[in-house]
Scaffold this active site. Structure first.
Site, PDB file in Angstrom:
ATOM      1  N   ARG A 202     -25.592  60.302  28.276  1.00 21.56           N
ATOM      2  CA  ARG A 202     -24.597  61.254  28.806  1.00 21.56           C
ATOM      3  C   ARG A 202     -24.749  62.561  28.039  1.00 21.56           C
ATOM      4  NH1 ARG A 202     -23.088  62.396  24.393  1.00 21.56           N
ATOM      5  NH2 ARG A 202     -21.506  63.689  25.341  1.00 21.56           N
ATOM      6  N   GLY A 203     -23.984  63.577  28.483  1.00 23.38           N
ATOM      7  CA  GLY A 203     -24.162  64.922  27.936  1.00 23.38           C
ATOM      8  C   GLY A 203     -25.053  65.695  28.896  1.00 23.38           C
ATOM      9  N   ALA A 204     -24.624  66.913  29.245  1.00 27.60           N
ATOM     10  CA  ALA A 204     -25.276  67.641  30.345  1.00 27.60           C
ATOM     11  C   ALA A 204     -26.800  67.772  30.194  1.00 27.60           C
ATOM     12  CB  ALA A 204     -24.601  69.008  30.513  1.00 27.60           C
TER      13      ALA A 204
ATOM     14  N   ASP B 105     -20.555  71.604  30.612  1.00 27.12           N
ATOM     15  CA  ASP B 105     -21.296  70.873  31.657  1.00 27.12           C
ATOM     16  C   ASP B 105     -21.709  71.780  32.803  1.00 27.12           C
ATOM     17  OD1 ASP B 105     -19.493  68.784  30.226  1.00 27.12           O
ATOM     18  OD2 ASP B 105     -21.194  67.715  31.113  1.00 27.12           O
TER      19      ASP B 105
ATOM     20  N   ASN C 249     -15.973  71.473  30.884  1.00 31.22           N
ATOM     21  CA  ASN C 249     -16.411  70.598  29.789  1.00 31.22           C
ATOM     22  C   ASN C 249     -15.478  69.380  29.786  1.00 31.22           C
ATOM     23  OD1 ASN C 249     -18.156  70.072  27.507  1.00 31.22           O
ATOM     24  ND2 ASN C 249     -16.399  70.448  26.187  1.00 31.22           N
ATOM     25  N   LYS C 250     -15.724  68.480  28.857  1.00 30.96           N
ATOM     26  CA  LYS C 250     -14.958  67.232  28.786  1.00 30.96           C
ATOM     27  C   LYS C 250     -13.458  67.470  28.857  1.00 30.96           C
ATOM     28  CE  LYS C 250     -16.215  63.938  28.732  1.00 30.96           C
ATOM     29  NZ  LYS C 250     -16.338  63.230  30.049  1.00 30.96           N
TER      30      LYS C 250
ATOM     31  N   GLN D 288     -16.121  59.899  23.040  1.00 27.70           N
ATOM     32  CA  GLN D 288     -17.427  60.458  22.652  1.00 27.70           C
ATOM     33  C   GLN D 288     -17.348  61.115  21.270  1.00 27.70           C
ATOM     34  OE1 GLN D 288     -16.047  60.878  25.654  1.00 27.70           O
ATOM     35  NE2 GLN D 288     -17.562  60.943  27.284  1.00 27.70           N
TER      36      GLN D 288
ATOM     37  N   ARG E  61     -24.147  61.854  39.003  1.00 28.69           N
ATOM     38  CA  ARG E  61     -22.902  62.424  38.452  1.00 28.69           C
ATOM     39  C   ARG E  61     -22.773  63.848  38.996  1.00 28.69           C
ATOM     40  NH1 ARG E  61     -21.735  61.677  32.184  1.00 28.69           N
ATOM     41  NH2 ARG E  61     -19.618  62.028  32.936  1.00 28.69           N
TER      42      ARG E  61
HETATM   43  O1  MRU Z   1     -18.979  62.581  30.258  1.00 25.45           O
HETATM   44  P1  MRU Z   1     -19.968  63.113  29.271  1.00 25.45           P
HETATM   45  O2  MRU Z   1     -19.958  62.365  27.967  1.00 25.45           O
HETATM   46  O3  MRU Z   1     -21.345  63.244  29.861  1.00 25.45           O
HETATM   47  O4  MRU Z   1     -19.448  64.594  28.956  1.00 25.45           O
HETATM   48  C1  MRU Z   1     -20.199  65.380  28.082  1.00 25.45           C
HETATM   49  C2  MRU Z   1     -19.553  66.665  27.734  1.00 25.45           C
HETATM   50  O5  MRU Z   1     -18.530  67.027  28.252  1.00 25.45           O
HETATM   51  C3  MRU Z   1     -20.300  67.552  26.762  1.00 25.45           C
HETATM   52  O6  MRU Z   1     -19.414  68.303  26.005  1.00 25.45           O
HETATM   53  C4  MRU Z   1     -21.224  68.491  27.542  1.00 25.45           C
HETATM   54  O7  MRU Z   1     -22.060  67.781  28.409  1.00 25.45           O
HETATM   55  C5  MRU Z   1     -22.071  69.313  26.657  1.00 25.45           C
HETATM   56  S1  MRU Z   1     -23.343  68.354  25.914  1.00 25.45           S
HETATM   57  C6  MRU Z   1     -24.404  69.369  25.094  1.00 25.45           C
END
Ligand code: MRU
Length: 336
Positions: free
Chosen positions: A32-34, A223, A233-234, A182, A75
């Site tokens: 996970r993470g963009a 994201d 973002n999250k 996370q 996603r």
């Molecule tokens: O649901 P996730 O864990 O994929 O969400 C990730 C985030 O919101 C991160 O902050 C974002 O992707 C930046 S990662 C460099």
């Protein structure tokens, strides 16, 4: 890939043997993470095509585009996924020979390039962003925007790492990041590994810490960022940004240009993923809410640009007005 679902209790690796395994890993947050999602998709597409037995270019093409569509369904919010798929498509189109082995080789090379470039981009973002950090600063971060969420090094945590490597004394406050944790599971793990001093807090404590003067700046990842600077973002990021403004704490986003979606004028157009309700109603498989309780579980929120002090990218730091500064960053990159 390292299994992010199992961290920090276990450091185990998941082997994806076919492209379907990669899609599952993206959906269930094994990865996970963009930026990491984008890299995984590129690698998954290359893997899927390597396994393709079709010898005619037409069948091979059909399979490629069908698979790209499947990855695009994994996603919805992180634009890096769609950005990476587009890059793979562009490179596929450029293979003019009818030999499918040429196409396979080109796709594998491009996927590896996307991963390698991401690490270099993160390092550059770190160099650009560390000027905003002063020795003695206490930094609040949310979710995980570190090495795990990228090809390596990290975006928001890349800035923290770069400032730390420069010898600046820092202390990081890590939001646990409900509901999937996370922050508690992944950012805390990364900070421990790097020996960067850090303290874990629950999300709801952030405002009190700001009021106590314990936070000098907030740095988070993103994201998807719209052309006007609004940033998804999250979930929980928006609340932090509002709190930061109230307490005169600078609020920074660190993200590569691949996270900026110039096709979207404002953050209202960013699709927000809703995840399974059990992420909220259960904790580690144990129900914590009454049976039948209604649950709403948006995985991301959008922070309006007026709350964002600056956006740190590999091409430089954008400041308001973002329509103008973001456009200039892209222009500068095109020229270089
Ligand atoms: O649901 P996730 O864990 O994929 O969400 C990730 C985030 O919101 C991160 O902050 C974002 O992707 C930046 S990662 C460099």
């Amino acid at each position: 890939m390292i299994d992010q679902k199992a961290l920090p209790i276990e450091e185990t690796y998941v082997i994806c043997r076919n492209y379907g395994d990669v899609i599952t890993a993206i959906k269930d947050l094994t990865i996970r993470g963009a930026p990491a999602i984008g890299i995984a998709a590129a690698m998954g597409i290359a893997l899927g095509m390597l396994h393709q037995s079709a010898t005619s270019r037409e069948k091979f093409n059909n399979h490629f585009y069908r698979m790209c569509d499947e990855f695009a369904q994994a996603r919805p919010t992180a634009v890096n996924l769609f950005w990476a798929i587009e890059r793979m498509k562009k490179c596929f189109k450029n293979v003019v020979t009818s030999d499918v082995n040429d196409a396979k080789r080109v796709l594998v090379d491009e996927a590896i390039r996307i991963g390698d470039e991401d690490i270099a981009i993160n390092r550059q973002m770190g160099i650009n962003g560390r000027s905003l950090v002063t020795s003695g600063d206490t930094i609040l971060t949310h979710c995980n925007a570190g090495a795990l969420a990228t090809g390596g090094y990290g975006t928001a945590l890349g800035v923290v790492r770069a400032a730390h490597e420069e010898g600046k004394e820092l202390h990081v406050f890590v939001d646990e990041t409900r509901p999937v944790l996370q922050g508690a599971r992944l950012t805390a793990w990364e900070m421990t590994k790097e020996n960067i001093p850090a303290t874990l807090i629950t999300d709801s404590m952030a405002g009190f810490l700001m009021k106590q003067g314990k936070i000098n700046l907030v740095i988070v990842g993103a994201d998807r960022i719209a052309a006007n600077g609004d940033a998804a973002n999250k979930i929980g990021t928006y609340s932090l940004a509002v709190l930061a403004k109230e307490h005169c704490v600078p609020f920074y986003i660190a993200a590569p240009l691949s996270t900026i979606d110039m096709a979207l004028h404002s953050g209202d157009e960013i699709p927000i993923e809703e995840r399974d309700t059990t992420e909220v109603s259960q904790f580690h498989g144990v129900r914590t809410a009454p049976e039948g309780m209604a649950v709403y579980n948006p995985a991301f929120d959008v922070t309006p640009h007026r709350y964002i002090t600056a956006i740190i990218t590999e091409a430089g730091i954008a400041r308001p007005p973002y329509d103008e500064s973001i456009r200039q960053l892209f222009e500068g990159k095109r020229k270089s």
